[in-house]
Motif scaffolding. Structure first.
Motif, short mmCIF file in Angstrom:
data_model
loop_
_atom_site.label_atom_id
_atom_site.label_comp_id
_atom_site.label_asym_id
_atom_site.label_seq_id
_atom_site.Cartn_x
_atom_site.Cartn_y
_atom_site.Cartn_z
N ASP A 186 0.90 -1.30 -0.24
CA ASP A 186 -0.08 -0.16 -0.05
C ASP A 186 0.91 1.28 -0.03
OD1 ASP A 186 -2.13 -1.67 -0.06
OD2 ASP A 186 -2.53 -1.44 2.16
N LEU A 187 1.98 1.28 0.68
CA LEU A 187 2.93 2.60 0.59
C LEU A 187 3.42 2.84 -0.81
CD1 LEU A 187 4.09 4.20 2.77
CD2 LEU A 187 6.21 2.89 2.61
N GLU A 188 3.38 1.88 -1.67
CA GLU A 188 4.03 2.13 -3.11
C GLU A 188 2.92 2.49 -3.91
OE1 GLU A 188 7.76 -1.17 -2.53
OE2 GLU A 188 5.79 -1.76 -2.89
N VAL A 189 1.71 2.59 -3.46
CA VAL A 189 0.42 3.32 -4.28
C VAL A 189 0.18 4.48 -4.11
CG1 VAL A 189 -1.94 2.86 -4.75
CG2 VAL A 189 -0.84 0.88 -3.87
N ASP A 190 0.34 5.27 -5.22
CA ASP A 190 0.04 6.68 -5.18
C ASP A 190 -1.03 7.01 -6.00
OD1 ASP A 190 0.68 9.51 -5.65
OD2 ASP A 190 1.98 9.34 -7.42
N SER A 191 -2.08 7.45 -5.09
CA SER A 191 -3.53 7.64 -5.62
C SER A 191 -3.41 9.22 -5.85
CB SER A 191 -4.35 7.68 -4.32
OG SER A 191 -4.53 6.32 -4.12
N ARG A 192 -3.80 9.37 -7.44
CA ARG A 192 -3.77 10.59 -8.05
C ARG A 192 -5.10 11.22 -8.27
NH1 ARG A 192 1.14 9.09 -12.36
NH2 ARG A 192 2.29 8.44 -11.02
N GLU A 193 -5.45 12.30 -8.13
CA GLU A 193 -6.87 13.04 -8.43
C GLU A 193 -6.97 12.91 -9.96
OE1 GLU A 193 -8.51 17.09 -7.94
OE2 GLU A 193 -8.52 15.87 -5.86
N THR A 194 -8.15 12.43 -10.62
CA THR A 194 -8.25 12.02 -11.83
C THR A 194 -9.58 12.58 -12.41
OG1 THR A 194 -6.62 10.26 -12.13
CG2 THR A 194 -8.04 10.56 -13.74
N LYS A 195 -9.87 13.37 -13.18
CA LYS A 195 -11.36 13.68 -13.67
C LYS A 195 -11.65 12.65 -14.63
CE LYS A 195 -10.63 18.73 -13.68
NZ LYS A 195 -10.94 19.80 -14.42
N GLY A 196 -12.84 11.88 -14.43
CA GLY A 196 -13.23 10.79 -14.99
C GLY A 196 -15.05 10.85 -15.04
N LYS A 197 -15.30 9.85 -15.08
CA LYS A 197 -16.87 9.70 -15.46
C LYS A 197 -17.57 8.84 -14.44
CE LYS A 197 -16.94 12.01 -19.18
NZ LYS A 197 -17.81 13.38 -19.32
N LEU A 198 -18.98 8.77 -14.12
CA LEU A 198 -19.70 7.89 -13.34
C LEU A 198 -20.93 7.40 -14.25
CD1 LEU A 198 -19.79 6.82 -10.40
CD2 LEU A 198 -21.28 8.56 -9.86
N TRP A 199 -20.74 6.06 -14.70
CA TRP A 199 -21.63 5.57 -15.64
C TRP A 199 -22.81 4.78 -14.65
CZ3 TRP A 199 -16.64 5.44 -16.70
CH2 TRP A 199 -16.25 6.01 -18.18
N HIS A 200 -24.20 5.25 -14.67
CA HIS A 200 -25.21 4.89 -14.06
C HIS A 200 -25.90 3.67 -15.05
CE1 HIS A 200 -25.48 7.87 -11.00
NE2 HIS A 200 -24.71 8.48 -11.92
N ILE A 201 -25.71 2.34 -14.65
CA ILE A 201 -26.08 1.22 -15.39
C ILE A 201 -27.12 0.47 -14.81
CG2 ILE A 201 -25.13 -1.12 -16.34
CD1 ILE A 201 -22.22 0.12 -16.00
N ARG A 202 -28.15 0.15 -15.65
CA ARG A 202 -29.37 -0.33 -15.39
C ARG A 202 -29.19 -2.14 -15.45
NH1 ARG A 202 -31.78 2.36 -19.74
NH2 ARG A 202 -32.81 4.65 -19.00
N TYR A 203 -29.26 -2.80 -14.31
CA TYR A 203 -29.43 -4.32 -13.94
C TYR A 203 -30.94 -4.82 -13.92
CZ TYR A 203 -24.35 -4.30 -13.08
OH TYR A 203 -22.79 -4.17 -13.32
N PRO A 204 -31.25 -5.53 -14.98
CA PRO A 204 -32.56 -6.10 -14.97
C PRO A 204 -32.87 -7.06 -13.78
CG PRO A 204 -31.61 -6.14 -17.07
CD PRO A 204 -30.71 -5.97 -16.25
N ILE A 205 -33.83 -6.74 -13.09
CA ILE A 205 -34.45 -7.84 -12.01
C ILE A 205 -35.19 -8.95 -12.62
CG2 ILE A 205 -35.85 -7.94 -9.77
CD1 ILE A 205 -35.51 -4.91 -9.42
N GLU A 206 -34.52 -9.99 -12.11
CA GLU A 206 -35.10 -11.49 -12.71
C GLU A 206 -36.72 -11.44 -12.24
OE1 GLU A 206 -34.28 -16.00 -12.43
OE2 GLU A 206 -34.02 -14.90 -10.62
N GLY A 207 -37.08 -11.72 -13.49
CA GLY A 207 -38.86 -11.95 -13.17
C GLY A 207 -39.62 -10.68 -13.27
N GLU A 208 -39.19 -9.82 -13.13
CA GLU A 208 -39.83 -8.51 -13.06
C GLU A 208 -39.53 -7.46 -14.46
OE1 GLU A 208 -40.05 -6.45 -9.47
OE2 GLU A 208 -39.34 -8.46 -8.25
N ASP A 209 -40.25 -7.82 -15.35
CA ASP A 209 -40.10 -7.07 -16.63
C ASP A 209 -39.98 -5.50 -16.45
OD1 ASP A 209 -39.55 -9.26 -17.75
OD2 ASP A 209 -41.44 -9.60 -18.86
N GLY A 210 -39.09 -4.77 -17.08
CA GLY A 210 -39.06 -3.28 -16.87
C GLY A 210 -38.74 -2.80 -15.76
#
Length: 882
Positions: A186-210
Motif C-alpha cells: 500500500d505504501l507504494e500506491v500513489d493515488s492521483r486525483e483524476t477527472k473521469g466519469k460515473l456511469w449509471h447502469i441498469r441491471y434488470p431484476i429477474e422475473g420483473e420485466d421493465g
C-alpha cells in the motif's frame, strides 16, 4: 595561525569529517562499562540519493547520538541500506534496456549478478551524502539487508513463522502492477486525483420485466466480473428486492441482491455493484456474503477466458470502451456524470494499479500485532508525541493479512520448494528442503523447484533492529544494544516499518525493539506546501549544503522541528541560520584577538565580578534548558536556547560589556578573559550536536582538547557560581534598560549618531545607584548622554518606556519631529489594523477554511499573527510618545 576572517564550510567540513572517521570518533565499544545508547538508522534505499526527508530524520538522529555520546554513553548508531527490491530492479532493468538487453533474455542468475555489480559501483551514493550532512553512525558496522548474515535471519524467521502456522499461501486481492507483473505494498500506491466519469447502469431484476436496479461505477469493464449487487439493509427503497437476483448485462449471469452496510443510501442510487475479484471493498463484501470471486483479468490486465468471448484478450481500457458501446446499444446506460476520483498508480513504474485476485504468501499479522499493541498500551514503547499512539492502534487493531511475496528477482527469495505433486517444503536451504521431501516421499532424489517469488522488502527491514546485531547468533552486540533507545522516523511509515519491527522484534526477541518512537513531521516548502516535482518546489539538501554549509542546514532543521508539526523550509531560512554560524565564528575571532584562550586553572566558583558571575549564571541556565529540551525531544527549544544565549547573551551583551575591560586592560581583565574562554568552551559543547563542523573547528583551534576530541568531550553541566542571584538582578536590569531605550530610539527613528539624556522617574535609590555603577556601558550601548533622576516636570516632546518600577524618559523634542513621528506611527498602525481585520474576517469564513488547501489557511493565519504583532508594536510606540 589565527582564524580566517570568513568561515569556509566547504573547506572545513570534508577535512573535519575525514578526521573524525580516522580518529574512531563514531565507533561503539561492546566491551565498554558505559551505559549503552542505541539508535537504529532507518536504512535508506540503496538506489536513493539524499532528499529533504532524509536530511530531517538523519539530522535529528545525529543530534541525539552526539548528545548521548557526549553524556558518556556507549553510543551505537547502526547504519546501513535497504536492498529496495522494486526500486532497484527498475533501475537495473532500465539500464539494461538502454543497451537493448531484456532482463528475461538475460535470465535470473545473470540479472542478479548485474544488480550486485550496480550496487558495488553506485550503491554507496547516499552513504557518502550522509557523510556530507555530518552524520556520525558507526560506519564500521554498516549493514545491507542482503548481507549473508541478514539473509540467514530472514530465512530463519520465514521458516519459523511457517512452522508456527503464521505464514501460509492464500488467494486474496492484491495491488497488482500489470507492467512489472508484481504485487506492491500500500505504501507504494500513489493515488492521483483524476477527472473521469460515473456511469449509471441498469441491471434488470429477474422475473420483473421493465424493473431495474441502477448501479453507478467508474470502472464499467469490471462489471463482467460482478457477482452481486449490494443495498443498505435499512434502505426502504430496496426492501422488497433483497434476496432476489438481477441478470448481469452483457454476461447473462444471475447474481444476488444482498443487504450490506457498505452500500451508502446517500450515494448514487443507493445500490452498488460487487466485483470481489477486482475491488478491495467488494472483496470484503463478497467474503461476508459468500459471493463467487471471478477474476476477469490476466497478469497483463487483459480480459481472460472468464469474460464473454467478445472481450477476451482486450486491454482493460479497450474493453471499457467496448463494454460501454454494448451497454449503450442495449439501452442499459441511464445517465453519465462527470466525476473526480482517486486513481491508484504504482509510485515507481507509474502504471495504474489493478486490484487482482491471485495466490500469494501471507503472514498472519493479526496474531503478531496483539503483543505489539499491548506493548504500547502498557508503556513498554512510548510514542512522542503521544497522539501517534492512536494512529498506531487504529492501524494495528484493524490489521489485515500481510502479503509478503513479490514477483521479482532481486530480493530475499522465498525459502520454499515444491515437489512434483505440488507439496511445499519450507526450509532454510535446499539441502534441508530435500531432506524433508525425502522423508515425505519415502525415497531420495525427487526434483524440487524453489518458489520464484521474493519477499516484500518490509519483511527483511522489519528484522533490522536485531538482524544487524548478529541474530540469530547470540552475539555480545545483540545482548548489549537490543532493544534500542529511540527510533526516529516519519509518521508515513508507522504502519509499514515501525509496526513490523514491533511485531517481529517481540516475537523473536521477546522484547520491544525500541523504548521510544519519536515521530517527526514532513518537510514542506516555505509556504507549507508538500514538495513535489509537479509543483517545482523540491529543495535539494545537497545544494543547500553547497551554498550555506551543512551546519546551517542542520541548525535550520533543528530550529524548525517542533512536536506534531511539519517543517516549513526554504533557502532563505537556511541563509538566516548561516548568519548564526557566522556570528559564532566572528565572536570566536573577537575572543582570539583579545587574548582569550582556555585557562585550565579557571574555576567558576571563584568568579568575583558581577559581569563574570552574570554570564556564568546565564550559561548554567542555558545548559539546563538545552539539556531538558533534548531529553524531551524538543529540538526547537534546544536550538532556541542555544541561539538566544549565543547571539544575545554572549555576543551582544557579555562581549560588548567586556570590551572596555579587555581593551583598556582594566581591573578584572584576566578574570573576564578566563570566563569568556570557559563560556565559549561550554557553548561549543552545547551546540556541537546541532552544528558539529564549526564547533569542532573552533574547539581544535583554541586548544580546548586534542584534535577531534569535541565529539567525545563531556556534555556541560551547571557549575557553582557565587552570588549569582545578585549578579543576575544587576546585569539583567542593565540589559532591560538598554533594550528599552534602543526600542524607543528605533521606533522613533532617532538617528544612531544622536545621543539623548536618559531620565529615570520613580526610580528607587538602589536603581539610581545601579545606573551610576554601569553608567559607562549604558552611555555606550544606549547612546545616552547621561543617566539621572528626573528633576521637575515631564519635559515636553519626550518618549518613555517602563523598566521595572521606573520609567525611562527620553527628551526627543530637539532631536526628532515628534508630531511627524506620531502621524507616521498612527498611519502604520491603522494600516496594520485594517489588514489584520481583513484576514480575520477571511479566517472566520467557514467555507474558506474548509475549501482552501491547508497550507493556504496556515499561511493566512501566519500573516494574521504577523499583522497583530505589528499592531501591538506600533501601539506600544505610540504610547511611548503619548
Amino acid at each position: 595561525m589565527t582564524l580566517d576572517k570568513t568561515y569556509r564550510p566547504d573547506e572545513v567540513e570534508p577535512r573535519q569529517y575525514a578526521a573524525w572517521e580516522r580518529s574512531g570518533g563514531f565507533t561503539c565499544d561492546p566491551t565498554s562499562a558505559k551505559r549503552p545508547y542505541t539508535i537504529m538508522m532507518p536504512p535508506p534505499n540503496v538506489t536513493g540519493s539524499l532528499h529533504m526527508g532524509h536530511a530531517l530524520t538523519f539530522t535529528l538522529q545525529d543530534i541525539l547520538i552526539r548528545f548521548e555520546r557526549m553524556r558518556g554513553r556507549d553510543a551505537l548508531w547502526q547504519p546501513g541500506t535497504d536492498h529496495a527490491g522494486i526500486a532497484t530492479e527498475i533501475v537495473v532493468t532500465n539500464q539494461l534496456a538502454e543497451r537493448q538487453i531484456n532482463k528475461h533474455d538475460l535470465g535470473r542468475d545473470k540479472f542478479i549478478e548485474r544488480v550486485w555489480e550496480w550496487k558495488a559501483e553506485s550503491g554507496g551514493t547516499i552513504v557518502n551524502q550522509l557523510r556530507r550532512l555530518g552524520c556520525s553512525p558507526d560506519w564500521k558496522r554498516e549493514r545491507f539487508t542482503m548481507d549473508p548474515g541478514l539473509a540467514a535471519a530472514v530465512r530463519k524467521v520465514f521458516v519459523q513463522l511457517y512452522r508456527e502456522g503464521l505464514i501460509y499461501r492464500d488467494k486474496r486481492l492484491v495491488n497488482w502492477d500489470p507492467e512489472m507483473h508484481t504485487t506492491i505494498s500500500d505504501l507504494e500506491v500513489d493515488s492521483r486525483e483524476t477527472k473521469g466519469k460515473l456511469w449509471h447502469i441498469r441491471y434488470p431484476i429477474e422475473g420483473e420485466d421493465g424493473r431495474y436496479v441502477v448501479v453507478a461505477t467508474t470502472r464499467p469493464e469490471t462489471m463482467l466480473g460482478d457477482t452481486g449487487v449490494a443495498v443498505h439493509p435499512e434502505d426502504a427503497r430496496f426492501a422488497d428486492v433483497v434476496g432476489k437476483n438481477v441478470r448481469l448485462p452483457l454476461v447473462g449471469r444471475l447474481i444476488p441482491i444482498v443487504a450490506d452496510e457498505y452500500a451508502d443510501p446517500e450515494m448514487g442510487s443507493g445500490a452498488v455493484k460487487i466485483t470481489p475479484a477486482h475491488d478491495f471493498n467488494d472483496f470484503a463484501v463478497g467474503q461476508r456474503h459468500g459471493l463467487e470471486m471471478i477474476n476477469i483479468f490476466d497478469e497483463d490486465a487483459h480480459l481472460n477466458d472468464n469474460a464473454p468471448e467478445a472481450y477476451r484478450g482486450l486491454d482493460r481500457f479497450v474493453a471499457r470502451k467496448q463494454v460501454l458501446a454494448d451497454l449503450e446499444a442495449a439501452d442499459l446506460i441511464e445517465k453519465i456524470d462527470d466525476h473526480t476520483l482517486m486513481v491508484p498508480h504504482h509510485d515507481r513504474s507509474g502504471v495504474i494499479i489493478e486490484p487482482w485476485l491471485t495466490d500469494q504468501w501471507y503472514c498472519n499479522a493479526k496474531v503478531l500485532a496483539e503483543p505489539a499493541i499491548a506493548a504500547v498500551e502498557t508503556g513498554q514503547t512510548v510514542f512522542v508525541p503521544r497522539q501517534w499512539e492512536n494512529t498506531f492502534f487504529a492501524w494495528m487493531r484493524d490489521i489485515q493479512p500481510w502479503c509478503i511475496s513479490r514477483q521479482l528477482w532481486w530480493g530475499h527469495r522465498i525459502p520454499a520448494w515444491y515437489g512434483p505433486d505440488g507439496s511445499v517444503f519450507v526450509a532454510r536451504d535446499a539441502a534441508e528442503a530435500q531432506a524433508l521431501a525425502d522423508a515425505q516421499y519415502g525415497r531420495r532424489g525427487e526434483t524440487l523447484e524453489q518458489d520464484e517469488d521474493v519477499l516484500d522488502t518490509w519483511f527483511s527491514s522489519g528484522l533490522w533492529p536485531f538482524s544487524t546485531l548478529g541474530w540469530p547468533e547470540k552475539t555480545p552486540e545483540l545482548a548489549r544494544y537490543y532493544p534500542s533507545d529511540v527510533l526516529v522516523t516519519g509518521f508515513d511509515i508507522i504502519f509499514f516499518w515501525v509496526a513490523r519491527m514491533m511485531m517481529q522484534g517481540i516475537h523473536f526477541m521477546g522484547d520491544v525493539p525500541f523504548r521510544t518512537v519519536y515521530i517527526h513531521g514532513l518537510v514542506r516548502d516555505e509556504r507549507g506546501q508538500k514538495m513535489s516535482k509537479s509543483k517545482g518546489n523540491i529543495i535539494d539538501p545537497l545544494e543547500l549544503i553547497d551554498q550555506f554549509g551543512a551546519d546551517a542546514l542542520r541548525f535550520t532543521i533543528c530550529a524548525l522541528t517542533g512536536p506534531g508539526r511539519d517543517v516549513k523550509l526554504g533557502a532563505s531560512r537556511v541563509q538566516d541560520y548561516r548568519s548564526f554560524v557566522t556570528k559564532l565564528w566572528n565572536a570566536s575571532r573577537f575572543c582570539e584577538m583579545n587574548g582569550i584562550r582556555p585557562d585550565a586553572s579557571f574555576t567558576p566558583s571563584k568568579a568575583s565580578l558581577p559581569l563574570t558571575r552574570w554570564i556564568l549564571d546565564a550559561t548554567n541556565r542555558t545548559v539546563e534548558e538545552a539539556t531538558a529540551a533534548l531529553d524531551a525531544y524538543r529540538f526547537d527549544e534546544y536550538a532556541a536556547a542555544g541561539y538566544r544565549f549565543t547571539w544575545n547573551t554572549f555576543c551582544d551583551w557579555f562581549l560588548e560589556l567586556a570590551k572596555p575591560v579587555l581593551e583598556g586592560e582594566l581591573d578584572g581583565a584576566a578574570e573576564v578573559r578566563a570566563t569568556a574562554a570557559h563560556v565559549l568552551g561550554v557553548l561549543l559543547r552545547l551546540l556541537h550536536p546541532a552544528i558539529p563542523f564549526v564547533t569542532e573547528e573552533l574547539w581544535d583551534h583554541f586548544g580546548y582538547g586534542a584534535p577531534c576530541s569535541l565529539i567525545r568531550a563531556a556534555w556541560p553541566e551547571a557549575s557553582l557560581v557565587p552570588a549569582s542571584t545578585a549578579a543576575r538582578e544587576e546585569l539583567d536590569w542593565v540589559v532591560r534598560l538598554v533594550s528599552a531605550v534602543r526600542s524607543v530610539r528605533t521606533a522613533m527613528n532617532v538617528p544612531p549618531s544622536a545621543t539623548v539624556p536618559i531620565l529615570l522617574r520613580d526610580a528607587k535609590p538602589e536603581t539610581l545607584a545601579r545606573a551610576q555603577r554601569w553608567i559607562e556601558p549604558i552611555r555606550r550601548l544606549a547612546r545616552g548622554s547621561e543617566v539621572s533622576a528626573l528633576a521637575g516636570d515631564m519635559p515636553k516632546g519626550a518618549a518613555q518606556a517602563v523598566v521595572d518600577e521606573a520609567t525611562a524618559i527620553l527628551p526627543l523634542a530637539g532631536t526628532i519631529d515628534l508630531d511627524a513621528e506620531h502621524a507616521r506611527l498612527t498611519r502604520e498602525r491603522d494600516k496594520a489594523v485594517a489588514e489584520a481585520a481583513k484576514l480575520a474576517k477571511k479566517l472566520q469564513n467557514a467555507d474558506f477554511v474548509s475549501r482552501a488547501p491547508d497550507e493556504v489557511v496556515a499561511e493566512n493565519r501566519e500573516r494574521l499573527a504577523a499583522f497583530q504583532a505589528d499592531v501591538a508594536r506600533l501601539e506600544a510606540a505610540l504610547r511611548w510618545i503619548e
